[in-house]
Design a protein around this motif. Structure first.
Motif, mmCIF file in Angstrom:
data_model
loop_
_atom_site.group_PDB
_atom_site.id
_atom_site.type_symbol
_atom_site.label_atom_id
_atom_site.label_comp_id
_atom_site.label_asym_id
_atom_site.label_seq_id
_atom_site.Cartn_x
_atom_site.Cartn_y
_atom_site.Cartn_z
ATOM 1 N N GLY A 58 0.818 -1.212 0.000
ATOM 2 C CA GLY A 58 0.000 0.000 0.000
ATOM 3 C C GLY A 58 0.853 1.264 0.000
ATOM 4 O O GLY A 58 2.086 1.196 0.138
ATOM 5 N N GLY A 60 2.898 4.136 1.234
ATOM 6 C CA GLY A 60 3.605 4.353 2.496
ATOM 7 C C GLY A 60 4.058 3.080 3.177
ATOM 8 O O GLY A 60 4.596 3.121 4.292
ATOM 9 N N SER A 61 3.895 1.940 2.525
ATOM 10 C CA SER A 61 4.275 0.670 3.176
ATOM 11 C C SER A 61 5.789 0.470 3.193
ATOM 12 O O SER A 61 6.279 -0.461 3.823
ATOM 13 C CB SER A 61 3.591 -0.512 2.475
ATOM 14 O OG SER A 61 3.975 -0.558 1.121
ATOM 15 N N GLY A 62 6.532 1.328 2.477
ATOM 16 C CA GLY A 62 7.995 1.252 2.523
ATOM 17 C C GLY A 62 8.651 0.643 1.292
ATOM 18 O O GLY A 62 9.831 0.282 1.322
ATOM 19 N N LYS A 63 7.913 0.579 0.199
ATOM 20 C CA LYS A 63 8.444 -0.047 -1.028
ATOM 21 C C LYS A 63 9.723 0.647 -1.507
ATOM 22 O O LYS A 63 10.753 0.015 -1.721
ATOM 23 C CB LYS A 63 7.389 0.012 -2.161
ATOM 24 C CG LYS A 63 6.077 -0.678 -1.841
ATOM 25 C CD LYS A 63 5.099 -0.621 -2.998
ATOM 26 C CE LYS A 63 4.568 0.760 -3.325
ATOM 27 N NZ LYS A 63 3.778 1.405 -2.262
ATOM 28 N N GLY A 64 9.610 1.964 -1.703
ATOM 29 C CA GLY A 64 10.753 2.723 -2.235
ATOM 30 C C GLY A 64 11.964 2.652 -1.318
ATOM 31 O O GLY A 64 13.100 2.487 -1.780
ATOM 32 N N THR A 65 11.722 2.735 -0.019
ATOM 33 C CA THR A 65 12.808 2.709 0.969
ATOM 34 C C THR A 65 13.549 1.383 0.914
ATOM 35 O O THR A 65 14.782 1.335 0.895
ATOM 36 C CB THR A 65 12.217 2.927 2.381
ATOM 37 O OG1 THR A 65 11.484 4.150 2.361
ATOM 38 C CG2 THR A 65 13.281 2.962 3.454
ATOM 39 N N ARG A 169 2.928 7.527 7.802
ATOM 40 C CA ARG A 169 4.167 7.687 7.021
ATOM 41 C C ARG A 169 3.960 8.605 5.821
ATOM 42 O O ARG A 169 4.815 9.446 5.519
ATOM 43 C CB ARG A 169 4.668 6.319 6.535
ATOM 44 C CG ARG A 169 5.200 5.445 7.649
ATOM 45 C CD ARG A 169 5.769 4.167 7.033
ATOM 46 N NE ARG A 169 6.046 3.147 8.031
ATOM 47 C CZ ARG A 169 6.381 1.899 7.723
ATOM 48 N NH1 ARG A 169 6.458 1.520 6.468
ATOM 49 N NH2 ARG A 169 6.632 1.025 8.671
ATOM 50 N N ARG A 173 5.779 12.270 4.775
ATOM 51 C CA ARG A 173 6.776 12.005 3.729
ATOM 52 C C ARG A 173 7.466 13.282 3.235
ATOM 53 O O ARG A 173 8.638 13.265 2.873
ATOM 54 C CB ARG A 173 6.149 11.225 2.568
ATOM 55 C CG ARG A 173 7.124 10.845 1.508
ATOM 56 C CD ARG A 173 6.776 9.578 0.732
ATOM 57 N NE ARG A 173 5.412 9.480 0.258
ATOM 58 C CZ ARG A 173 4.921 8.393 -0.339
ATOM 59 N NH1 ARG A 173 5.669 7.334 -0.522
ATOM 60 N NH2 ARG A 173 3.668 8.358 -0.756
ATOM 61 N N GLY A 216 8.179 -1.886 11.675
ATOM 62 C CA GLY A 216 9.494 -1.996 12.331
ATOM 63 C C GLY A 216 10.422 -0.956 11.742
ATOM 64 O O GLY A 216 9.999 -0.124 10.937
ATOM 65 N N THR A 217 11.684 -1.023 12.149
ATOM 66 C CA THR A 217 12.634 -0.062 11.588
ATOM 67 C C THR A 217 12.987 -0.517 10.166
ATOM 68 O O THR A 217 12.759 -1.681 9.805
ATOM 69 C CB THR A 217 13.926 0.000 12.429
ATOM 70 O OG1 THR A 217 14.582 -1.278 12.316
ATOM 71 C CG2 THR A 217 13.660 0.311 13.893
ATOM 72 N N VAL A 218 13.575 0.396 9.410
ATOM 73 C CA VAL A 218 13.965 0.066 8.040
ATOM 74 C C VAL A 218 14.896 -1.151 8.042
ATOM 75 O O VAL A 218 14.733 -2.072 7.229
ATOM 76 C CB VAL A 218 14.650 1.303 7.381
ATOM 77 C CG1 VAL A 218 15.263 0.930 6.037
ATOM 78 C CG2 VAL A 218 13.652 2.446 7.226
ATOM 79 N N ILE A 221 13.098 -4.443 8.832
ATOM 80 C CA ILE A 221 12.314 -4.923 7.679
ATOM 81 C C ILE A 221 13.258 -5.500 6.619
ATOM 82 O O ILE A 221 13.000 -6.559 6.042
ATOM 83 C CB ILE A 221 11.426 -3.787 7.112
ATOM 84 C CG1 ILE A 221 10.398 -3.386 8.166
ATOM 85 C CG2 ILE A 221 10.741 -4.222 5.822
ATOM 86 C CD1 ILE A 221 9.707 -2.082 7.929
HETATM 87 N N1 LIG Z 1 10.179 1.184 8.428
HETATM 88 C C1 LIG Z 1 9.867 2.474 8.397
HETATM 89 N N2 LIG Z 1 9.524 3.112 9.533
HETATM 90 C C2 LIG Z 1 9.178 4.422 9.519
HETATM 91 N N3 LIG Z 1 9.137 5.185 8.403
HETATM 92 C C3 LIG Z 1 9.458 4.579 7.239
HETATM 93 C C4 LIG Z 1 9.832 3.206 7.172
HETATM 94 N N4 LIG Z 1 10.090 2.897 5.881
HETATM 95 C C5 LIG Z 1 9.883 4.012 5.179
HETATM 96 N N5 LIG Z 1 9.514 5.031 5.986
HETATM 97 C C6 LIG Z 1 9.165 6.401 5.600
HETATM 98 O O1 LIG Z 1 7.784 6.355 5.234
HETATM 99 C C7 LIG Z 1 7.555 7.137 4.064
HETATM 100 C C8 LIG Z 1 7.011 6.228 2.965
HETATM 101 O O2 LIG Z 1 8.022 5.311 2.578
HETATM 102 P P1 LIG Z 1 8.206 4.908 1.047
HETATM 103 O O3 LIG Z 1 9.406 4.045 0.970
HETATM 104 O O4 LIG Z 1 8.163 6.131 0.211
HETATM 105 O O5 LIG Z 1 6.888 4.015 0.827
HETATM 106 P P2 LIG Z 1 6.102 3.626 -0.479
HETATM 107 O O6 LIG Z 1 7.061 3.691 -1.638
HETATM 108 O O7 LIG Z 1 5.596 2.245 -0.229
HETATM 109 O O8 LIG Z 1 4.987 4.598 -0.598
HETATM 110 C C9 LIG Z 1 8.882 7.794 3.699
HETATM 111 O O9 LIG Z 1 8.919 9.091 4.258
HETATM 112 C C10 LIG Z 1 9.924 6.886 4.361
HETATM 113 O O10 LIG Z 1 11.091 7.593 4.736
#
Ligand SMILES: Nc1ncnc2c1ncn2[C@@H]1O[C@H](COP(=O)(O)OP(=O)(O)O)[C@@H](O)[C@H]1O
Ligand SMILES: Nc1ccn([C@@H]2O[C@H](COP(=O)(O)OP(=O)(O)O)[C@@H](O)[C@H]2O)c(=O)n1
Ligand SMILES: [Mg+2]
Length: 240
Positions: A58, A60-65, A169, A173, A216-218, A221
């Protein structure tokens, strides 16, 4: 068993992940047990088998990170469908306004358009390991990709994250995105449940899905993500 796809002419597609994995294993063996003459090396590099990972989850789920960490560790090329669409808006292309309005509404851009952008990036890349992030977002996306590429992904990551965490999140962002506001997020979450979850279930049934706990933390995960790729020995065999 092998099919060359004319439009992505430097890549050779395999029909299933087993074949792909075996091809990679074979290359590892070749690279570490023999002196490879320059000519053979060139042949290997021009007949690359693409390794495709779809990255789902979804907003903000952290895909890009997590994709950034996979790139660092395994040398993939990261193609974010959302980034490619935003780049198209910024370039004032003919489709820009339609894409902008679709993104503002949290809806899905027509599949052919998104696939065209992905395909262009793949064609111009020398890499053969691709993370396709935020795609497919619907069954229509998925079917159109399979039809156009004549291939399926080798594996699929799904970042499973509760809605309240995703909303938090996205609202924090701070990337100036037109869709990172509470009204659009609510719409995107509905679209995710209605259109993206069926894709997740499709790959679950096919045995290609790696479900990752997105809370959890980056680094916590990423600990779940790393083993998905380390089994392929990319670090050793896939240095370009
Ligand atoms: N594990 C995490 N815990 C807290 N914040 C996170 C985590 N992973 C990513 N974020 C932050 O949450 C936001 C959304 O992450 P992002 O990677 O852009 O998600 P997506 O691509 O799925 O929308 C960004 O600001 C990112 O820095
Ligand atoms: N396959 C895709 C991917 C994104 N998009 C659009 O682009 C928006 C942003 O996608 P994104 O992947 O950058 O969003 P995040 O999940 O990273 O927050 C989506 O909400 C859709 O409107 C699309 O139409 N089709
Ligand atoms: Mg993203």
């Amino acid at each position: 068993m092998w099919r060359r796809v004319a439009s992505v002419s430097h890549l050779t597609f395999a029909h299933n992940s087993t074949v792909n994995k075996n091809a990679c294993t074979f290359k590892c063996w070749e690279a570490f047990t023999t002196e490879i003459p320059r000519k053979e090396k060139t042949t290997y590099q021009t007949a690359k088998t693409p390794f495709i990972t779809f990255v789902l989850g979804g907003p903000g789920s952290g895909k890009g990170t997590q994709c950034m960490k996979i790139v660092e560790n395994f040398g993939f090329t990261h193609l974010s469908a959302g980034d490619l669409l935003r780049r198209e808006i910024a370039s004032n292309s003919a489709d820009g306004i339609m894409i902008l309005n679709t993104i503002k509404e949290g809806k899905i851009v027509p599949s052919e358009l998104t696939i065209k952008l992905i395909q262009k990036e793949m064609e111009s890349s020398d890499n053969y390991k691709f993370l396709i992030d935020g795609f497919p977002r619907s069954e229509d996306n998925r079917k159109a990709f399979e039809q156009i590429f004549g291939a399926e992904p080798d594996n699929v990551l799904f970042f499973d994250c509760p809605e309240d965490e995703m909303v938090k999140r996205v609202l924090n962002r701070n990337q100036g995105r037109v869709d990172d506001n509470i009204d659009t997020i609510k719409k995107r979450l509905k679209v995710f449940t209605a259109l993206n979850l069926p894709v997740v279930n499709y790959y679950l049934e096919k045995g290609k899905l790696y479900k990752i706990n997105g809370v959890g933390t980056v680094d916590e995960i990423y600990k779940q993500v790393h083993p998905v790729f380390s089994t392929f020995n990319f670090e050793k065999c896939c240095v370009d």
